[in-house]
Design a protein around this motif. Sequence first.
Motif, short mmCIF file in Angstrom:
data_model
loop_
_atom_site.label_atom_id
_atom_site.label_comp_id
_atom_site.label_asym_id
_atom_site.label_seq_id
_atom_site.Cartn_x
_atom_site.Cartn_y
_atom_site.Cartn_z
N SER A 197 36.07 50.86 8.98
CA SER A 197 37.23 50.55 9.82
C SER A 197 38.36 50.16 8.89
CB SER A 197 36.92 49.39 10.77
OG SER A 197 36.02 49.78 11.77
N ARG A 300 41.25 44.08 10.18
CA ARG A 300 40.14 45.02 10.05
C ARG A 300 39.71 45.10 8.57
NH1 ARG A 300 40.52 43.96 15.01
NH2 ARG A 300 41.18 45.50 16.54
N SER A 341 31.75 39.56 13.86
CA SER A 341 31.07 40.84 13.72
C SER A 341 29.57 40.68 13.87
CB SER A 341 31.41 41.47 12.35
OG SER A 341 32.76 41.85 12.29
N GLU A 378 35.00 46.81 14.82
CA GLU A 378 34.36 47.35 13.63
C GLU A 378 32.86 47.57 13.85
OE1 GLU A 378 36.53 44.79 14.03
OE2 GLU A 378 37.02 43.95 12.07
N LEU A 381 32.07 50.18 16.61
CA LEU A 381 32.16 51.52 16.04
C LEU A 381 30.86 51.88 15.31
CD1 LEU A 381 33.93 54.05 15.23
CD2 LEU A 381 34.38 52.80 13.10
N THR A 686 44.23 52.62 16.74
CA THR A 686 43.24 52.44 15.68
C THR A 686 42.39 53.69 15.52
OG1 THR A 686 43.14 50.06 16.08
CG2 THR A 686 41.27 51.04 14.93
N GLU A 691 46.65 53.34 9.90
CA GLU A 691 45.94 52.99 8.67
C GLU A 691 46.94 52.51 7.64
OE1 GLU A 691 42.62 54.79 5.56
OE2 GLU A 691 43.79 56.18 6.79
N PRO A 747 37.97 52.70 20.01
CA PRO A 747 37.77 53.53 18.81
C PRO A 747 36.40 54.22 18.79
CG PRO A 747 38.77 51.44 18.21
CD PRO A 747 38.35 51.32 19.64
N ARG A 767 34.55 57.23 9.70
CA ARG A 767 35.67 56.34 9.40
C ARG A 767 36.86 56.69 10.27
NH1 ARG A 767 38.15 56.07 3.84
NH2 ARG A 767 39.74 55.02 5.07
N LEU A 768 37.74 55.72 10.41
CA LEU A 768 38.96 55.89 11.20
C LEU A 768 40.15 55.86 10.25
CD1 LEU A 768 38.09 53.34 14.05
CD2 LEU A 768 37.70 55.82 14.06
#
Length: 785
Positions: A197, A300, A341, A378, A381, A686, A691, A747, A767-768
Amino acid sequence: MATLVGQSLRRKEDYRMVTGTGQFVADIKKPGMVEATFVRSTHAHAKIKHIDVEAAKAMEGVYAVYTGADLVGRVKPLTQIDSHCRLPKHIEEQIKPFMFHNEEPVLAQGKVMYVGQSVAVVVAQNRYVAEDAAALIKVEYEPLPAVVDPFKALEEGAPLVQDSMENNLQAYFHLPVGDYDEVLKKADHVLSGRFISPRVSSNPIETRGVVADYESRSDQLHIWSSTQMPFEIRHYVAKLLGLVEQNIRVTAPDVGGGFGPKGGLYTEEVMLAFLARELNRPVRWIEDRVESMSAARHSRDQIHDLEVAFMNDGTILGLRDHFVLDVGAINYFAFTCAYNSAAHFRGAYKIPVFDLTCKIALTHKTPNVPYRGAGRPEVVLAMDRMVDKIARHLGMDPAEVMLKNIIPAEEMPYSQGMYYKDGGELIYDSGDYPEAFHMALELAGYKDVRAKQEALRKEGKYIGIGISSNVEGTGAGPFEGAKAAIDAFGQLMIHTGSSPQGQSHETVFGQVAGDVMNVGLDKVTVKCGDTALLGFGAGTYASRSAVNAGSATHFATEKLRTKVLAVAGLVMGISPDELTMKDGVVYAEKAPEQKMTFAQIYEAAAPGPRCKVPEGMEPGLEATHYFVPPTVTYSSSTHIAEVEVDIETCFVTINNYVIIHDSGRVINPMIVEGQVQGGFAQGLGTALYEEIVYNENGQLLTGTYMDYLMPTAMEVPKAKQGEQEYLSTRNPLGVKGVGESGAISSPAAIANAVVDALSPFHINVDRLPISPNRVFSLLQESKEA
């Protein structure tokens, strides 16, 4: 009976916003006010050899120039925020954490640690003169090696970010739930993957801003700040400047969005307070957008290496995760994002064994803070991408694997076998996750999409559908306060410690208080965001306001109701139990002609020789309550995204988006819908656009909107929403927080939908953001495989 709670009443805040009569920090003007601007570092890591400020000082219209050397011994540095660093002892015993002290001077001293760090400040008669003078300041730097990759930062011999530390590992913890090694012996399959993320910015429509005004006769300092936490600013300004805390007033006027990065304390707030006292005149600073992109804190930046053990039928037995959190040059919020998280990794899934290790690394980037979702998007995802991978590995529909592992409704309340950050056991108190899942499938037309998918591919149209779910701890403590009062004209006044940035506090808390006192919303005035209103307050973050400030409002107003009835009963000679109230009038149900208005009761309760309050009761019609939640409430949601990927342009289009959310009792459905939609918009950004990128030297490459992409109204469809209403057992209103719900799963749902759309190409989204460039690269890799 509630008559206001549950209604989509028009927001009381809207009139001043749509008529342009709201007041933001940039609108505040004081007689004799001067403007400040900051000189910021152009290096990610460098020694400050010399700063020449003479030309700037000599410029006409300049009142003062300060560097870090001028503040030594006068202003203490900022450090991690104490209230966010404390972990209960039993949690420390379980996770065995360590954390090293780190700090940031108000103006850089000796060296700079990231591009955008404040090096000097200029105060002048207006912003134009201040910026011209700032351009004359010459800073001689000696560049030092910078490190921006968190894994390289953790290597032995890496350039140190904080000179007081031995290395860049600022914090660490290990959380074991069950024995993962035993699970591996039983599993039919084990899959692993890395999920990234990226670093993003919150981009509120209003940048940060501060006005500080000092009155020397009374030693009073008034600070206006575009902040989420006025009480926190008051405390730390007093601490860092050595002032009497009660001589400081902090006001958050109208705030144009916060989303997390306007929480806590910034160096600019301390510096403006210092300048106002030094110059004995009002000083204002308004952040420009370029400053905001580089100096307003980011968020993030997590990298997860995840391994999952599961059976042939898709049942997940356990998971192991090693993740690194890159917090930039200083970690202000300790374990907030990292432990969030950990606490939210498994979400709505029944996964009995869980083993997580976290390393928090310092790098030469702008510091990181919690941002809408705060550690949750995060891991959602990582988790839901992995569940999708399991399904594809087994040749099953992802919906089938998700449903197989979701916690059954009959097992609620459900324990995750660990503690939440506040020390309470992590037990989901209410909800029905499978029901939400089925509601979402139905609303999204899941079967219909599956039925038409193959035919559309033959026409060259690649559509896909992706699912994600989350459970979110909301209403975090430690407390929130509210005061309820009636004024001389019978108006109900509510003051809360929670300060809004668009969450509709004036409307929502008015609905809560209005129901208790049985008056219309027009008879309630709510004031927030000012330390002068209440003794204590925490602030607005972590989807906590409706839960905590709402509950405090409820209890304070109930106390006030009891007092009003007691005073009226004494005056009228009637037992309070025989009295009721409606529309600002207290009367006897058996004898309606015996009545008193709120204004008359106020007069009877006023202090003085005519005061008529029961013995032992304080004069006046007001009551205060501080609500301390036993632990968090758990809201939940299921998201389904239907997308189309153009394999020629590599653009991703959202065709349909569905969100089913449970936020407990809904105070105002229209406001909840708006909160969820707004969260979805940020989650979509996101997923597909946003980014923050640095080069290897720590130079910011996405410092303007030319390079940092965001979705507009053209790219954000309206999400179809459905509600569940499983009441929380942990507050009197039964509410759960909803402010972050829309941003957490979007996301992951979009990523899964893109993978589904491009399943003929066997791509892997790990990945984003899923930008056109990234989709193109994935398709190229697929062709070469």
